[in-house]
Design an enzyme around this catalytic site. Structure first.
Site, PDB file in Angstrom:
ATOM      1  N   HIS A 290      -7.937  -4.034  -1.062  1.00 45.70           N
ATOM      2  CA  HIS A 290      -7.313  -5.296  -1.448  1.00 45.70           C
ATOM      3  C   HIS A 290      -8.065  -5.928  -2.611  1.00 45.70           C
ATOM      4  O   HIS A 290      -7.925  -7.110  -2.883  1.00 45.70           O
ATOM      5  CB  HIS A 290      -7.278  -6.270  -0.269  1.00 45.70           C
ATOM      6  CG  HIS A 290      -6.739  -5.644   0.976  1.00 45.70           C
ATOM      7  ND1 HIS A 290      -7.557  -5.117   1.933  1.00 45.70           N
ATOM      8  CD2 HIS A 290      -5.470  -5.443   1.378  1.00 45.70           C
ATOM      9  CE1 HIS A 290      -6.791  -4.620   2.907  1.00 45.70           C
ATOM     10  NE2 HIS A 290      -5.532  -4.800   2.587  1.00 45.70           N
TER      11      HIS A 290
ATOM     12  N   HIS B 220       0.808  -1.224   0.000  1.00 50.28           N
ATOM     13  CA  HIS B 220       0.000   0.000   0.000  1.00 50.28           C
ATOM     14  C   HIS B 220       0.839   1.271   0.000  1.00 50.28           C
ATOM     15  O   HIS B 220       0.315   2.351   0.245  1.00 50.28           O
ATOM     16  CB  HIS B 220      -0.909   0.031   1.235  1.00 50.28           C
ATOM     17  CG  HIS B 220      -1.895  -1.080   1.326  1.00 50.28           C
ATOM     18  ND1 HIS B 220      -2.857  -1.281   0.372  1.00 50.28           N
ATOM     19  CD2 HIS B 220      -2.070  -2.056   2.259  1.00 50.28           C
ATOM     20  CE1 HIS B 220      -3.597  -2.334   0.720  1.00 50.28           C
ATOM     21  NE2 HIS B 220      -3.130  -2.833   1.855  1.00 50.28           N
TER      22      HIS B 220
END
Lengths: 340, 340
Positions: free
Chosen positions: B223, B61
């Protein structure tokens, strides 16, 4: 209005440049103003007694070029269509917007269309009594041999030159001093890139280049131009080593040198990958006895969603280190820069 | 060592987290130190008399989470494998590294694994006499109805909470004051995302989700979790309108409100597209009579090379505006932020 291709988030492709400029100016309205349909400038430009610093080029490279407008960087930018030069009129407007009476330094990439249009615009400005000089940025080692440096393309090294020219202008350097130091810094700046996935052109949905599955282009340009060879994708360490060795040998950068390192993501390549590459660059330079003065890691000059990255080195002396350390309030140059 | 998939620039996937941390610490070594194999902290942490602010989560991320370490933001971060929670031991190390005697506020996304591991680490720290409280960030409107807010995922709103908590800590707020104000700010923070291309998992080369050609997922998670509906890709204006209307109705945000807007790119979506979206957000909020106090446009919390973006609003009062305006020297939060 249907989206003409399903590759990205756009409206009518005919409107995309105007919509992008509109969004950009709305976002940064305390710092940026629009001075013509396709030219934007620092809010307080022109600044009396300061050399103006101007750039511009095709769109599709954000944060380049508009994101570098601000204190200690560019005064104005002319905006072209995707991957094509801005028109003479808007370059002329950008030059006028930047002129505070001490002349204007245009710092542009080495692309035929850009050079031609900036030259014509400079002639128009000179007729108005504005002194204009130009730095043609050609940092891409892959695009021509060393004895034909004048044929090399501009890539991420453009960002370095904008930052240095902006710092010199704030310090009150003259146009001729700026031109001389920028050219010297440019000579000490070399880049090599790699890509394995193209961007999609918003106008026709076509990819910017084609490669086989699992293939990469070593030395790719910012518009997907071919580099020095196609090869099977391998490890990040091997790729970084190849790119960095080509850069190192080109100047050459040598033991005892001090450098600024810029790792530039071309769009779809994540910071995860860029930090892994930086780790290898760091280790290799340490082995070579080359000291890193500063590093920039991030997306500074993209090619839309192209997947790949480039490595740029600038050899620095005390003068350049001082200019690198100067404040810079351009939107996109505050990002991920570190002295080490 | 062959690259196990040809989708990105990696070495052995078993080493990627360590290599990423190594590169990150080498790049930011004046600001960041490594405190365990999988935990990094602000160089000067722990800071006496200041509440520590801690986060962490799965990797993949960046710039989240490590990029938010720095003055006015996070003190430390525990680092997990790709898309999976950090281990209890390293969270415990991160908490210890942040504790300057006034307690530690953990600000984490609402994911089962993270919550469980942070709880266990907090218990260990409490046995050492460290006071720990936790803010569970759940800004993703798409992931559960309003009467089940406790089931909502954390997405880009996490960045907002880290920034505010970091500002409060620098100002000397107590742990209980910070917890109360952060929870209130969180309640006023809502996000909606969209994606149309997945990221590729480095470990097995599999995509994070599957969609048909030309299809998008409205309300996608960080995700690649499913959102509220799949639909054919349409124009940026229509997509922005749908995302923003869902956000606006959820709090609801109303005429006379003042908001911070964050447009977060998930990886492969370019600033070009995000600025076009911001233009629409700006116009819609102007019509609604909602004032924008500040905007952030860029890649703040990615999902590797996923293509898509999210829109986050935080309703602000004078207290929050003051905290937003405070200095923040975290690596990745200097980037593309503007008062307007």
């Amino acid at each position: 209005m249907p989206n003409p291709n399903y590759e990205k988030y756009l409206n009518d492709p005919d409107d995309l440049i105007e919509e992008m400029i509109d969004g950009f100016v709305k976002s940064h309205q305390k710092k940026i103003k629009q001075v013509s349909k396709r030219a934007v400038a620092r809010k307080e430009a022109p600044i009396d007694g300061k050399v103006g610093v101007v750039s511009g080029g095709g769109s599709g490279h954000l944060p380049a070029f508009m994101g570098y407008i601000g204190e200690g960087c560019l005064d104005s930018v002319a905006v072209g269509d995707i991957f094509s030069s801005p028109s003479v009129d808007h370059i002329y407007e950008a030059i006028k917007a930047a002129d505070g009476g001490k002349g204007v330094l245009c710092c542009i990439g080495n692309f035929t269309g850009d050079i031609m249009n900036f030259e014509m615009a400079a002639e128009m400005a000179e007729e108005d009594g504005i002194e204009v000089d130009t730095v043609i940025i050609n940092d891409d080692v892959a695009s021509a041999p060393k004895d034909k440096m004048e044929n090399r393309r501009g890539v991420a090294g453009e960002v370095i030159i904008w930052k240095l020219a902006g710092a010199m202008a704030e310090r009150g350097y003259s146009l001729s001093e700026m031109k001389e130091i920028a050219d010297q810094a440019l000579y000490n700046t070399r880049s090599m890139g790699v890509a394995h996935k193209p961007c999609i052109m918003p106008t026709n949905g076509e990819p910017s280049f084609e490669l086989d599955e699992g293939e990469m282009e070593i030395g790719v340009g910012h518009h997907g131009e071919p580099g020095i060879r196609k090869a099977e994708m391998t490890t990040n360490d091997e790729i970084t080593e190849e790119l960095l060795n080509i850069v190192l040998e080109d100047l050459p950068y040598q033991e005892g040198d001090e450098v600024v390192v810029l790792i530039n993501g071309l769009g779809a390549t994540s910071p995860l990958e860029m930090y892994i590459s930086y780790r290898k660059v760091y280790n290799m330079l340490e082995e070579e006895g080359i000291d890193i003065a500063k590093n920039y890691i991030g997306e500074f000059f993209t090619s839309q969603e192209m997947a790949g990255y480039s490595i740029t080195l600038t050899k620095v002396d005390d003068e350049l280190k001082k200019l690198f350390a100067d404040p810079c309030d351009a939107v996109s140059f505050k990002q991920m820069q570190e002295d080490i």
